[in-house]
Motif scaffolding. Structure first.
Motif, PDB file in Angstrom:
ATOM      1  N   LYS A 104      10.909  -8.940  -0.821  1.00 22.67           N
ATOM      2  CA  LYS A 104       9.603  -9.043  -0.490  1.00 22.67           C
ATOM      3  C   LYS A 104       8.742  -7.616  -0.401  1.00 22.67           C
ATOM      4  N   ALA A 105       9.582  -6.595  -1.037  1.00 24.16           N
ATOM      5  CA  ALA A 105       8.784  -5.090  -1.203  1.00 24.16           C
ATOM      6  C   ALA A 105       7.940  -5.314  -2.412  1.00 24.16           C
ATOM      7  N   ALA A 106       8.013  -6.523  -3.310  1.00 25.19           N
ATOM      8  CA  ALA A 106       7.068  -6.625  -4.401  1.00 25.19           C
ATOM      9  C   ALA A 106       5.653  -6.802  -3.987  1.00 25.19           C
ATOM     10  N   TRP A 107       5.314  -7.274  -2.658  1.00 20.77           N
ATOM     11  CA  TRP A 107       4.096  -7.272  -2.224  1.00 20.77           C
ATOM     12  C   TRP A 107       3.495  -6.077  -2.116  1.00 20.77           C
ATOM     13  N   GLY A 108       4.111  -5.141  -1.748  1.00 19.70           N
ATOM     14  CA  GLY A 108       3.911  -3.607  -1.641  1.00 19.70           C
ATOM     15  C   GLY A 108       3.300  -3.192  -3.015  1.00 19.70           C
ATOM     16  N   MET A 137      14.890  -7.213  -5.176  1.00 20.04           N
ATOM     17  CA  MET A 137      13.666  -7.338  -6.000  1.00 20.04           C
ATOM     18  C   MET A 137      13.915  -6.961  -7.510  1.00 20.04           C
ATOM     19  N   THR A 138      13.215  -8.066  -8.244  1.00 22.50           N
ATOM     20  CA  THR A 138      13.160  -7.901  -9.779  1.00 22.50           C
ATOM     21  C   THR A 138      11.897  -7.811 -10.201  1.00 22.50           C
ATOM     22  N   ILE A 139      11.652  -7.578 -11.454  1.00 24.14           N
ATOM     23  CA  ILE A 139      10.397  -7.445 -12.166  1.00 24.14           C
ATOM     24  C   ILE A 139       9.589  -8.861 -12.047  1.00 24.14           C
ATOM     25  N   ASP A 140      10.358  -9.855 -12.181  1.00 27.79           N
ATOM     26  CA  ASP A 140       9.536 -11.058 -12.046  1.00 27.79           C
ATOM     27  C   ASP A 140       9.099 -11.243 -10.631  1.00 27.79           C
ATOM     28  N   ASP A 141       9.591 -10.652  -9.685  1.00 36.50           N
ATOM     29  CA  ASP A 141       8.751 -10.768  -8.325  1.00 36.50           C
ATOM     30  C   ASP A 141       7.753 -10.190  -8.243  1.00 36.50           C
ATOM     31  N   VAL A 142       7.688  -8.925  -9.016  1.00 39.32           N
ATOM     32  CA  VAL A 142       6.623  -7.886  -9.094  1.00 39.32           C
ATOM     33  C   VAL A 142       5.367  -8.640  -9.844  1.00 39.32           C
ATOM     34  N   VAL A 143       5.745  -9.140 -10.911  1.00 36.63           N
ATOM     35  CA  VAL A 143       4.777  -9.898 -11.799  1.00 36.63           C
ATOM     36  C   VAL A 143       4.081 -11.055 -11.009  1.00 36.63           C
ATOM     37  N   LEU A 203      11.750   1.634  -6.995  1.00 35.09           N
ATOM     38  CA  LEU A 203      12.188   0.641  -5.931  1.00 35.09           C
ATOM     39  C   LEU A 203      13.102  -0.444  -6.529  1.00 35.09           C
ATOM     40  N   ILE A 204      12.761  -0.883  -7.866  1.00 34.74           N
ATOM     41  CA  ILE A 204      13.721  -1.970  -8.741  1.00 34.74           C
ATOM     42  C   ILE A 204      15.014  -1.303  -8.634  1.00 34.74           C
ATOM     43  N   ARG A 205      15.082   0.024  -9.256  1.00 30.05           N
ATOM     44  CA  ARG A 205      16.298   0.519  -9.425  1.00 30.05           C
ATOM     45  C   ARG A 205      17.155   0.571  -8.197  1.00 30.05           C
ATOM     46  N   ALA A 236      -6.494   5.509 -14.920  1.00 26.75           N
ATOM     47  CA  ALA A 236      -5.617   5.119 -15.950  1.00 26.75           C
ATOM     48  C   ALA A 236      -4.208   5.781 -15.684  1.00 26.75           C
ATOM     49  N   PHE A 237      -4.121   7.263 -15.626  1.00 25.61           N
ATOM     50  CA  PHE A 237      -3.132   7.921 -15.358  1.00 25.61           C
ATOM     51  C   PHE A 237      -2.344   7.767 -14.124  1.00 25.61           C
ATOM     52  N   SER A 238      -3.345   7.116 -13.125  1.00 26.85           N
ATOM     53  CA  SER A 238      -2.443   6.923 -11.958  1.00 26.85           C
ATOM     54  C   SER A 238      -1.509   5.792 -12.103  1.00 26.85           C
ATOM     55  N   PHE A 239      -1.820   4.834 -12.910  1.00 26.70           N
ATOM     56  CA  PHE A 239      -0.908   3.673 -13.336  1.00 26.70           C
ATOM     57  C   PHE A 239       0.478   4.149 -13.529  1.00 26.70           C
ATOM     58  N   LEU A 240       0.455   5.432 -14.546  1.00 26.86           N
ATOM     59  CA  LEU A 240       1.958   5.789 -14.795  1.00 26.86           C
ATOM     60  C   LEU A 240       2.728   5.912 -13.503  1.00 26.86           C
ATOM     61  N   LEU A 241       2.072   6.653 -12.597  1.00 24.49           N
ATOM     62  CA  LEU A 241       2.848   6.996 -11.287  1.00 24.49           C
ATOM     63  C   LEU A 241       3.050   5.696 -10.582  1.00 24.49           C
ATOM     64  N   ASP A 242       2.285   4.703 -10.545  1.00 24.28           N
ATOM     65  CA  ASP A 242       2.536   3.490  -9.808  1.00 24.28           C
ATOM     66  C   ASP A 242       3.679   2.763 -10.385  1.00 24.28           C
ATOM     67  N   PHE A 243       3.482   2.761 -12.027  1.00 22.41           N
ATOM     68  CA  PHE A 243       4.748   2.140 -12.558  1.00 22.41           C
ATOM     69  C   PHE A 243       6.006   2.697 -12.220  1.00 22.41           C
ATOM     70  N   ASP A 244       5.940   4.041 -12.087  1.00 25.93           N
ATOM     71  CA  ASP A 244       7.177   4.757 -11.891  1.00 25.93           C
ATOM     72  C   ASP A 244       7.731   4.418 -10.466  1.00 25.93           C
ATOM     73  N   ALA A 245       6.679   4.447  -9.561  1.00 26.98           N
ATOM     74  CA  ALA A 245       7.115   4.305  -8.228  1.00 26.98           C
ATOM     75  C   ALA A 245       7.751   2.849  -8.190  1.00 26.98           C
TER      76      ALA A 245
END
Length: 275
Positions: free
Chosen positions: A245-249, A49-55, A237-239, A224-233
């Motif tokens: 297909k995990a980008a759907w999650g 998965m890449t950041i492009d997939d997430v976007v 996964l990307i790392r 708003a702060f939940s976004f920080l945790l979501d971005f980190d999660a």
């Protein structure tokens, strides 16, 4: 080990050192572990998965949500009797789909993710009509909804900048504080609902008064702060080179938070424009 406030992300497999690694991954490919819920078939290399997939996946999900929200809004505008069935039905089915995706380990199933987006679109379209045309006064419906949408994505991109610049670091302590705050909010919401059966307005958390305004501001802050945790999660996964297909999650998890944030901003704006 860090976790996230989003139930979609919290159910991802973990091991020492962070989120589970999805195979050795050579030349941009990775292997799918059985514990992630992909079945017992022989493991085959898949693109990481890449950041492009997430976007891309998030954009598709939000596109479906937006389209169905517009249709729902127009239908309710022509027949206001549809408002409550759309709000209750869309919200309830959407909640069930999130539970199925989370506990059934189907976060990466595009059919479930897009079905959730469609249901939430029906819910948000009807709810937006109710707030903008029946609960608010002195402002055009399009203006109120536009302000809510602008505020929602403003917060989203603002928190993305905060995360990418490292202005606020996602630490175990921050995670515990946010999750604790979310648990407190849920308890208060349930308590307010139960109290409303016996007292008009319950604890006053949703009656448009001072307490309700403060409560909505707290909810917006937590979202708003939940976004920080979501971005980190998502970053974890990307790392870890999760399968594409995990980008759907990730799209599902981000959409859940966006929907909550939009509803709270719309509610707050309706307080300031109520009769």
């Amino acid at each position: 080990m860090r976790t996230t406030s989003n139930p979609v992300f919290r159910n991802l497999p973990k091991q020492e050192g962070g989120y589970a690694r999805f195979g050795s991954a050579q030349a941009g490919a990775t292997q799918i572990p059985q514990e992630y819920g992909y079945g017992q078939q022989p493991q085959t290399p898949q693109r990481a998965m890449t950041i492009d997939d997430v976007v891309t996946k998030t954009g598709i999900t939000l596109g479906v949500l937006t389209l169905t929200a517009i249709v729902s809004y127009l239908l309710v505008g022509n027949n206001t009797d549809l408002a409550m069935p759309f709000v209750i039905g869309g919200g309830l089915i959407g909640f069930v789909l999130v539970m199925v995706a989370t506990f059934g380990r189907k976060m990466d199933n595009p059919a479930i993710v897009l079905a959730y987006a469609a249901c939430e679109g029906v819910f948000l379209g009807a709810l937006s009509f109710l707030f903008a045309n029946m609960l608010a006064a002195g402002v055009a419906a399009s203006t109120l909804i536009g302000q809510a949408v602008l505020g929602t994505f403003g917060v989203f991109f603002g928190m993305l900048v905060v995360y990418k610049t490292g202005a606020i670091r996602v630490t175990p302590r921050l995670t515990r504080m946010i999750i604790g705050g979310l648990i407190g909010v849920v308890v208060l919401m349930i308590g307010n609902l139960v109290a409303s059966f016996f007292t008009d307005g319950g604890f006053g958390l949703r009656d448009g008064g001072t307490v309700a305004i403060i409560f909505s501001l707290v909810c917006i802050g937590l979202a708003a702060f939940s976004f920080l945790l979501d971005f980190d999660a998502a970053d974890q996964l990307i790392r870890a080179q999760a399968p594409e297909k995990a980008a759907w999650g990730i799209a599902l998890g981000l959409t859940v938070t966006l929907v909550w944030l939009y509803v709270e901003i719309l509610r707050l704006l309706s307080y300031f424009n109520s009769d």
